[in-house]
Design a protein around this motif. Structure first.
Motif, PDB file in Angstrom:
ATOM      1  N   GLU A   2      23.957  -8.095 -12.214  1.00 14.50           N
ATOM      2  CA  GLU A   2      23.882  -9.549 -12.270  1.00 14.50           C
ATOM      3  C   GLU A   2      22.565 -10.084 -11.738  1.00 14.50           C
ATOM      4  O   GLU A   2      22.149 -11.166 -12.098  1.00 14.50           O
ATOM      5  N   ASN A   3      21.914  -9.330 -10.861  1.00 13.54           N
ATOM      6  CA  ASN A   3      20.669  -9.787 -10.260  1.00 13.54           C
ATOM      7  C   ASN A   3      19.442  -9.408 -11.070  1.00 13.54           C
ATOM      8  O   ASN A   3      18.331  -9.695 -10.669  1.00 13.54           O
ATOM      9  N   ILE A   4      19.617  -8.765 -12.197  1.00  9.15           N
ATOM     10  CA  ILE A   4      18.520  -8.325 -13.038  1.00  9.15           C
ATOM     11  C   ILE A   4      18.302  -9.344 -14.157  1.00  9.15           C
ATOM     12  O   ILE A   4      19.252  -9.803 -14.783  1.00  9.15           O
ATOM     13  N   ILE A   5      17.035  -9.671 -14.401  1.00 13.14           N
ATOM     14  CA  ILE A   5      16.673 -10.605 -15.466  1.00 13.14           C
ATOM     15  C   ILE A   5      15.698  -9.883 -16.394  1.00 13.14           C
ATOM     16  O   ILE A   5      14.795  -9.184 -15.933  1.00 13.14           O
ATOM     17  N   ILE A   6      15.866 -10.075 -17.690  1.00 12.76           N
ATOM     18  CA  ILE A   6      15.027  -9.382 -18.670  1.00 12.76           C
ATOM     19  C   ILE A   6      14.141 -10.380 -19.400  1.00 12.76           C
ATOM     20  O   ILE A   6      14.571 -11.475 -19.745  1.00 12.76           O
TER      21      ILE A   6
END
Length: 165
Positions: A2-6
């Motif tokens: 959830e804390n990863i952004i692409i």
């Protein structure tokens, strides 16, 4: 995850961002003062003269004061990291993804919908990742601010992805 952004779309390299590691990055911005700073004036010589005069006067009145030790500076920096509100410029991440020549827009995808911006405006975006020393877990992992600070009171929250279009 959830804390990863692409960052994806019309880019040469898809990039994965992990805002939880940015607290250790020297490029972080102190957002408590970033949007409130005044424009710098061109009176640098005058300001320098005043600063030197003030320092000289203090030394005459109080005697020489030695600079703080490295130990106290490290302690201050550690306290600042644990209690500060920080952000990162989006521009270096966007540049590293190498948008294609015909890319014109950036879509900020959130849990609530999407926001489309011209790609030139995306260079000024600031990604807030820490508030008072804590990660943005409730409505994060980042809040998006425009570079001019026009949405400081109502940032873009719940960001899940950046798509270059």
């Amino acid at each position: 995850m959830e804390n990863i952004i692409i960052i994806s779309g019309k880019v040469r390299y898809s990039i994965t961002l992990d805002p939880s590691t940015w607290i250790f990055d020297d490029r972080r911005l102190d957002l408590t003062t970033y949007f409130t700073r005044e424009e710098e004036t061109d009176n640098t010589i005058e300001e320098y003269t005043k600063a030197v005069s003030k320092h000289w006067d203090r030394e005459i009145m109080e005697g020489a004061v030695f600079p703080p030790t490295l130990k106290t500076e490290k302690k201050f920096e550690k306290e600042k990291v644990l209690t500060g509100t920080f952000g990162m410029l989006f521009k270096p991440f966007l540049q590293n993804s190498e948008p294609e020549a015909d890319a014109a827009f950036l879509i900020i995808k959130t849990k609530d919908g999407e926001l489309e911006l011209p790609l030139k405006e995306a260079d000024g975006l600031i990604l807030k990742f820490s508030d008072n020393g804590k990660p943005l877990t409730a409505d994060g992992p980042v809040h998006v601010y425009f570079g001019d600070g026009s949405n400081v009171k109502h940032p873009i929250k719940n960001v899940t992805e950046f798509i270059v279009k």
